[in-house]
Motif scaffolding. Structure first.
Motif, PDB file in Angstrom:
ATOM      1  N   GLU A   1       0.842  -1.199   0.000  1.00 28.97           N
ATOM      2  CA  GLU A   1       0.000   0.000   0.000  1.00 28.97           C
ATOM      3  C   GLU A   1       0.879   1.251   0.000  1.00 28.97           C
ATOM      4  O   GLU A   1       0.546   2.259  -0.631  1.00 28.97           O
ATOM      5  CB  GLU A   1      -0.916  -0.007   1.221  1.00 28.97           C
ATOM      6  N   GLU A   2       2.026   1.177   0.666  1.00 22.50           N
ATOM      7  CA  GLU A   2       2.952   2.314   0.692  1.00 22.50           C
ATOM      8  C   GLU A   2       3.516   2.586  -0.711  1.00 22.50           C
ATOM      9  O   GLU A   2       3.628   3.739  -1.141  1.00 22.50           O
ATOM     10  CB  GLU A   2       4.090   2.048   1.679  1.00 22.50           C
ATOM     11  N   GLN A   3       3.881   1.511  -1.426  1.00 24.13           N
ATOM     12  CA  GLN A   3       4.413   1.678  -2.778  1.00 24.13           C
ATOM     13  C   GLN A   3       3.336   2.211  -3.726  1.00 24.13           C
ATOM     14  O   GLN A   3       3.626   3.045  -4.594  1.00 24.13           O
ATOM     15  CB  GLN A   3       4.961   0.352  -3.285  1.00 24.13           C
ATOM     16  N   PHE A   4       2.110   1.742  -3.547  1.00 21.23           N
ATOM     17  CA  PHE A   4       1.025   2.266  -4.369  1.00 21.23           C
ATOM     18  C   PHE A   4       0.798   3.744  -4.064  1.00 21.23           C
ATOM     19  O   PHE A   4       0.551   4.551  -4.982  1.00 21.23           O
ATOM     20  CB  PHE A   4      -0.259   1.472  -4.141  1.00 21.23           C
ATOM     21  N   ALA A   5       0.902   4.122  -2.800  1.00 24.24           N
ATOM     22  CA  ALA A   5       0.764   5.525  -2.418  1.00 24.24           C
ATOM     23  C   ALA A   5       1.866   6.365  -3.071  1.00 24.24           C
ATOM     24  O   ALA A   5       1.627   7.510  -3.488  1.00 24.24           O
ATOM     25  CB  ALA A   5       0.815   5.674  -0.897  1.00 24.24           C
ATOM     26  N   ASP A   6       3.083   5.795  -3.198  1.00 23.21           N
ATOM     27  CA  ASP A   6       4.172   6.494  -3.884  1.00 23.21           C
ATOM     28  C   ASP A   6       3.801   6.735  -5.355  1.00 23.21           C
ATOM     29  O   ASP A   6       4.096   7.802  -5.917  1.00 23.21           O
ATOM     30  CB  ASP A   6       5.461   5.674  -3.816  1.00 23.21           C
ATOM     31  N   SER A   7       3.168   5.740  -5.974  1.00 21.52           N
ATOM     32  CA  SER A   7       2.746   5.891  -7.369  1.00 21.52           C
ATOM     33  C   SER A   7       1.719   7.006  -7.510  1.00 21.52           C
ATOM     34  O   SER A   7       1.802   7.851  -8.409  1.00 21.52           O
ATOM     35  CB  SER A   7       2.163   4.577  -7.909  1.00 21.52           C
ATOM     36  N   LEU A   8       0.730   7.004  -6.607  1.00 21.19           N
ATOM     37  CA  LEU A   8      -0.279   8.062  -6.643  1.00 21.19           C
ATOM     38  C   LEU A   8       0.372   9.439  -6.482  1.00 21.19           C
ATOM     39  O   LEU A   8       0.020  10.389  -7.193  1.00 21.19           O
ATOM     40  CB  LEU A   8      -1.308   7.846  -5.540  1.00 21.19           C
ATOM     41  N   LYS A   9       1.305   9.540  -5.556  1.00 19.53           N
ATOM     42  CA  LYS A   9       1.969  10.815  -5.292  1.00 19.53           C
ATOM     43  C   LYS A   9       2.765  11.280  -6.504  1.00 19.53           C
ATOM     44  O   LYS A   9       2.725  12.462  -6.872  1.00 19.53           O
ATOM     45  CB  LYS A   9       2.888  10.669  -4.075  1.00 19.53           C
ATOM     46  N   PHE A  10       3.476  10.354  -7.154  1.00 19.42           N
ATOM     47  CA  PHE A  10       4.289  10.743  -8.305  1.00 19.42           C
ATOM     48  C   PHE A  10       3.396  11.169  -9.465  1.00 19.42           C
ATOM     49  O   PHE A  10       3.660  12.184 -10.123  1.00 19.42           O
ATOM     50  CB  PHE A  10       5.193   9.587  -8.734  1.00 19.42           C
ATOM     51  N   VAL A  11       2.345  10.403  -9.718  1.00 18.30           N
ATOM     52  CA  VAL A  11       1.431  10.744 -10.807  1.00 18.30           C
ATOM     53  C   VAL A  11       0.783  12.104 -10.548  1.00 18.30           C
ATOM     54  O   VAL A  11       0.580  12.898 -11.477  1.00 18.30           O
ATOM     55  CB  VAL A  11       0.361   9.645 -10.985  1.00 18.30           C
ATOM     56  N   GLU A  12       0.470  12.386  -9.295  1.00 21.45           N
ATOM     57  CA  GLU A  12      -0.119  13.678  -8.937  1.00 21.45           C
ATOM     58  C   GLU A  12       0.789  14.827  -9.355  1.00 21.45           C
ATOM     59  O   GLU A  12       0.310  15.917  -9.746  1.00 21.45           O
ATOM     60  CB  GLU A  12      -0.369  13.717  -7.429  1.00 21.45           C
ATOM     61  N   GLN A  13       2.087  14.607  -9.315  1.00 17.45           N
ATOM     62  CA  GLN A  13       3.047  15.651  -9.655  1.00 17.45           C
ATOM     63  C   GLN A  13       3.207  15.842 -11.169  1.00 17.45           C
ATOM     64  O   GLN A  13       3.718  16.860 -11.620  1.00 17.45           O
ATOM     65  CB  GLN A  13       4.415  15.314  -9.059  1.00 17.45           C
ATOM     66  N   MET A  14       2.772  14.865 -11.937  1.00 16.46           N
ATOM     67  CA  MET A  14       2.927  14.903 -13.388  1.00 16.46           C
ATOM     68  C   MET A  14       1.708  15.556 -14.052  1.00 16.46           C
ATOM     69  O   MET A  14       0.617  15.559 -13.488  1.00 16.46           O
ATOM     70  CB  MET A  14       3.085  13.485 -13.951  1.00 16.46           C
ATOM     71  N   ASN A  15       1.907  16.089 -15.246  1.00 17.25           N
ATOM     72  CA  ASN A  15       0.799  16.696 -15.996  1.00 17.25           C
ATOM     73  C   ASN A  15       0.375  15.779 -17.136  1.00 17.25           C
ATOM     74  O   ASN A  15       0.305  16.200 -18.298  1.00 17.25           O
ATOM     75  CB  ASN A  15       1.223  18.060 -16.544  1.00 17.25           C
ATOM     76  N   PHE A  16       0.106  14.528 -16.824  1.00 12.59           N
ATOM     77  CA  PHE A  16      -0.274  13.587 -17.872  1.00 12.59           C
ATOM     78  C   PHE A  16      -1.594  14.014 -18.521  1.00 12.59           C
ATOM     79  O   PHE A  16      -2.568  14.345 -17.840  1.00 12.59           O
ATOM     80  CB  PHE A  16      -0.423  12.174 -17.305  1.00 12.59           C
ATOM     81  N   SER A  17      -1.612  13.957 -19.841  1.00 11.28           N
ATOM     82  CA  SER A  17      -2.828  14.320 -20.575  1.00 11.28           C
ATOM     83  C   SER A  17      -3.832  13.173 -20.593  1.00 11.28           C
ATOM     84  O   SER A  17      -5.040  13.395 -20.711  1.00 11.28           O
ATOM     85  CB  SER A  17      -2.469  14.697 -22.011  1.00 11.28           C
ATOM     86  N   ARG A  18      -3.324  11.967 -20.492  1.00  8.63           N
ATOM     87  CA  ARG A  18      -4.178  10.779 -20.538  1.00  8.63           C
ATOM     88  C   ARG A  18      -3.415   9.626 -19.901  1.00  8.63           C
ATOM     89  O   ARG A  18      -2.201   9.516 -20.067  1.00  8.63           O
ATOM     90  CB  ARG A  18      -4.534  10.450 -21.989  1.00  8.63           C
ATOM     91  N   MET A  19      -4.122   8.748 -19.185  1.00 10.97           N
ATOM     92  CA  MET A  19      -3.490   7.598 -18.548  1.00 10.97           C
ATOM     93  C   MET A  19      -4.305   6.345 -18.821  1.00 10.97           C
ATOM     94  O   MET A  19      -5.527   6.350 -18.665  1.00 10.97           O
ATOM     95  CB  MET A  19      -3.385   7.814 -17.029  1.00 10.97           C
ATOM     96  N   HIS A  20      -3.627   5.299 -19.231  1.00 12.72           N
ATOM     97  CA  HIS A  20      -4.255   3.993 -19.365  1.00 12.72           C
ATOM     98  C   HIS A  20      -3.866   3.187 -18.126  1.00 12.72           C
ATOM     99  O   HIS A  20      -2.682   2.900 -17.914  1.00 12.72           O
ATOM    100  CB  HIS A  20      -3.786   3.284 -20.632  1.00 12.72           C
ATOM    101  N   VAL A  21      -4.851   2.833 -17.326  1.00 11.73           N
ATOM    102  CA  VAL A  21      -4.606   2.145 -16.053  1.00 11.73           C
ATOM    103  C   VAL A  21      -4.971   0.679 -16.199  1.00 11.73           C
ATOM    104  O   VAL A  21      -6.076   0.345 -16.626  1.00 11.73           O
ATOM    105  CB  VAL A  21      -5.425   2.791 -14.917  1.00 11.73           C
TER     106      VAL A  21
END
Length: 431
Positions: free
Chosen positions: A309-329
């Protein structure tokens, strides 16, 4: 005139390959009919990126058999390359190809019609070192044309079956890229999308110091081309020469699809990805700084084996910092034969589903923020499809634009972006 129906599962590479096979059938005098109709021959180009792709492939094969139990069913693509015995066990299958020999598809189905039994032409893909160059004999029924210039992958990410399905890197020669691109532009296509299984590896198998930038230059030489776009590309493969082309040539679409896969460095290491988040972030910052209005889209896998869950939280935090126009999850899909599938610390399905939902919510918000930042601007849109008086198309930075202004599909117009609408924005054509 014999009738053949073809269908595709999976990526744009598969879609391109199906179109080349369709051209071969037309050249041989076959009538192409919709896959839902009764045909003498069915060709299913399969996908094996996820277990869902395998399941859909099996369902479509069975559907074809029910539509005409006397038809010759030919199956090709990644799923049949990796698991040919599973394909051969499905009732009605008469021809099994992998990810090569598709240039002989007409010959194989005609041979199957004359002979009994199953024609199995799946070989060892690791012995395949030449790009299967099938010329375009029929134009795709779209406004943007995909042009495959590379096949194969040698990255061996720990979760991915594709290197085992596609084999080593194989590149199309530059002169063939140019001639095929010219065919497409002469046929009226304004935009060409270069595609491949591992596009950034283009040229590694060719003599001389040839890379993806050289392939792009060949296409850009074609007179009349309005747009050039790249499909998925590894971030670490955006070379200085390629970056300069994207930045300096106005025909190069300001859109890059760069798969991140995870925003946790430890998960990236377990995935056998060859970068960390800091390196990825620096590249994105440079791209955004030097290419105004650029769109960077990405792929994210959640629930990789061992992901905490901590590693997933790191992913959420990093993505939050990015200006991705579109994401395929994508929730992680276990693929037999890969290192990740053998791990004992698989994440429960319910946890993967919940994480995918959380990441997708963030993705939707990121896309909306990106679209909002362009409202009020006038952008060039290549229009594609019309439904009930509303036509939609794409800007060069991959924003889908809808309008009820009178426009012609396949043409580029200047459009003022006015408000959010569906998965994109609503616009009015500038007079």
């Amino acid at each position: 005139m014999p009738k053949v129906a073809l269908t595709t599962l999976g990526c744009k590479v598969n879609q391109f390959e199906t179109e080349t096979m369709e051209g071969l059938f037309k050249k041989s005098g076959y009538e192409i009919v919709p896959f839902e109709e009764k045909a003498d021959f069915y060709v299913i180009n399969t996908c094996s990126v996820t277990s869902l792709g395998d399941r859909k492939s099996r369902q479509i094969i069975r559907r074809a058999q029910r539509t005409n139990e006397n038809a010759i069913i030919a199956v090709c693509g990644c799923y049949s390359q990796v698991h040919p015995e599973e394909i051969k066990a499905i009732e009605g299958v008469r021809v099994v190809l992998g990810t090569k020999e598709r240039s002989k598809i007409v010959e194989y189905v005609e041979r199957a019609a004359r002979e009994d039994g199953i024609l199995d032409e799946v070989g060892n893909i690791m012995d395949s070192h030449e790009f299967e160059d099938i010329p375009i004999y029929d134009m795709p029924q779209r406004t943007r044309a995909f042009l495959k210039i590379e096949d194969g992958c040698q990255n061996f990410c720990s979760y991915c079956i594709i290197p085992y399905a596609r084999g080593p890197v194989k590149s199309r020669h530059l002169d063939k890229i140019h001639s095929e691109a010219k065919k497409l532009v002469d046929a009226g296509f304004k935009e060409i999308v270069l595609t491949g299984i591992h596009l950034g590896a283009y040229g590694r198998d060719l003599p001389g110091d040839i890379d993806l930038a050289d392939a792009c230059r060949e296409v850009l030489k074609v007179e009349g081309l309005k747009r050039l776009r790249l499909s998925s590309l590894e971030s670490i493969e955006v070379s200085p020469a390629l970056f300069q082309l994207i930045r300096d040539d106005e025909r190069f679409c300001a859109h890059l699809h760069l798969p991140l896969q995870a925003g946790s460095d430890s998960v990236l290491k377990d995935m056998n990805r060859h970068y960390d988040t800091a390196e990825f972030g620096r590249l994105i910052a440079r791209i955004e700084n030097e290419i105004p209005g650029v769109a960077v889209s990405t792929d994210i896998i959640v629930g990789f084996p061992g992901e905490t869950e901590e590693q997933f939280a790191d992913s959420l935090k990093f993505v939050e910092q990015m200006n991705f126009s579109r994401m395929h999850v994508f929730p992680y899909s276990k693929r037999s034969g890969t290192p990740a599938a053998a791990r004992k610390d698989q994440v429960p399905e319910q946890v993967k589903k919940e994480r995918a939902h959380r990441m997708q919510e963030l993705a939707s918000r990121k896309t909306e923020e990106f679209h909002k930042s362009f409202l009020g601007q006038t952008m060039r849109v290549l229009f594609e499809t019309n439904n009930d008086g509303i036509t939609d198309g794409l800007t060069d930075n991959y924003i889908r634009v809808y309008t009820d202004s009178p426009v012609e599909s396949g043409e580029i117009y200047e459009v003022t972006l006015e408000k959010l609408y569906k998965d994109g924005v609503w616009g009015t054509v500038k007079k």
